[in-house]
Design an enzyme around this catalytic site. Structure first.
Site, mmCIF file in Angstrom:
data_model
loop_
_atom_site.group_PDB
_atom_site.id
_atom_site.type_symbol
_atom_site.label_atom_id
_atom_site.label_comp_id
_atom_site.label_asym_id
_atom_site.label_seq_id
_atom_site.Cartn_x
_atom_site.Cartn_y
_atom_site.Cartn_z
ATOM 1 N N CYS A 158 -4.023 2.600 -4.994
ATOM 2 C CA CYS A 158 -3.340 3.496 -4.055
ATOM 3 C C CYS A 158 -2.232 4.315 -4.714
ATOM 4 O O CYS A 158 -2.089 5.508 -4.442
ATOM 5 C CB CYS A 158 -2.815 2.734 -2.848
ATOM 6 S SG CYS A 158 -1.746 1.335 -3.251
ATOM 7 N N ASP A 212 -4.216 9.168 3.090
ATOM 8 C CA ASP A 212 -4.216 7.716 2.947
ATOM 9 C C ASP A 212 -5.552 7.262 2.374
ATOM 10 O O ASP A 212 -6.597 7.441 2.995
ATOM 11 C CB ASP A 212 -3.958 7.045 4.295
ATOM 12 C CG ASP A 212 -3.629 5.575 4.179
ATOM 13 O OD1 ASP A 212 -3.969 4.960 3.145
ATOM 14 O OD2 ASP A 212 -3.032 5.039 5.121
ATOM 15 N N HIS A 227 0.827 -1.210 0.000
ATOM 16 C CA HIS A 227 0.000 0.000 0.000
ATOM 17 C C HIS A 227 0.858 1.256 0.000
ATOM 18 O O HIS A 227 1.896 1.322 0.647
ATOM 19 C CB HIS A 227 -0.926 0.007 1.227
ATOM 20 C CG HIS A 227 -1.826 1.197 1.287
ATOM 21 N ND1 HIS A 227 -2.714 1.497 0.279
ATOM 22 C CD2 HIS A 227 -1.956 2.172 2.216
ATOM 23 C CE1 HIS A 227 -3.373 2.605 0.602
ATOM 24 N NE2 HIS A 227 -2.915 3.027 1.771
#
Length: 163
Positions: free
Chosen positions: A104, A62, A45
């Site tokens: 991501c 995030d 991630h």
């Protein structure tokens, strides 16, 4: 740079390997959750840490909040040690959230572009601006296409220089 900071017990040992940040106002740091430095493709991630040296604040974006929070906090503390100052850490829970487990990296790239071009580059030197991404929709498919256009542009430029 963030990976080096996380993996290095003493960030001051990195001073020679990193640029001089004396005239830097902001640092964009992609954050990865890889814990094993021997695995080049490690981690699963990415998130974004935007450090405002001018304001003493580290903003964490995030898209799977709070997946990379610990890594972002560690990076913030170690960057502070490297630069000889303390940064306030702000985790921004209103960051756009991805709908799958593969966007991501695209989110990090789109967020960097938005924050730089739509926020920082348009701000007056003395003006305080909101660094929130709340309400911002990220179209990952569009982001991928835009990244491909940039890559193809560099490829074509390289080809024309070689011919």
């Amino acid at each position: 740079m963030s990976f080096m900071l996380i993996q290095t017990p003493d960030p001051l040992t990195l001073r020679e390997a990193l640029p001089n940040f004396a005239k830097t106002t902001h640092i964009f740091l992609p954050i990865n959750d890889c814990r094993n430095p021997s695995i080049a493709e490690g981690g699963s991630h990415w998130s974004l840490l935007l450090v405002s040296i001018a304001d003493g604040v580290a903003f964490h974006y995030d898209s799977l909040n709070p997946a990379n929070r610990d890594e972002a906090i560690t990076t913030t503390k170690k960057l502070g040690t490297l630069l000889g100052r303390t940064f306030q850490f702000l985790d921004l829970p209103d960051s756009p959230q991805q709908e799958n487990s593969s966007d991501c990296g695209v989110f990090v790239c789109v967020q960097m572009k938005h924050l730089l071009l739509k926020k920082l580059m348009r701000a007056d030197k003395e003006q305080k601006i909101s660094m929130s991404m709340g309400g911002k929709h990220i179209d990952a498919a569009h982001g991928r296409k835009a990244m491909l256009e940039v890559i193809n542009g560099f490829r074509k430029e390289g080809e024309s220089r070689r011919s």
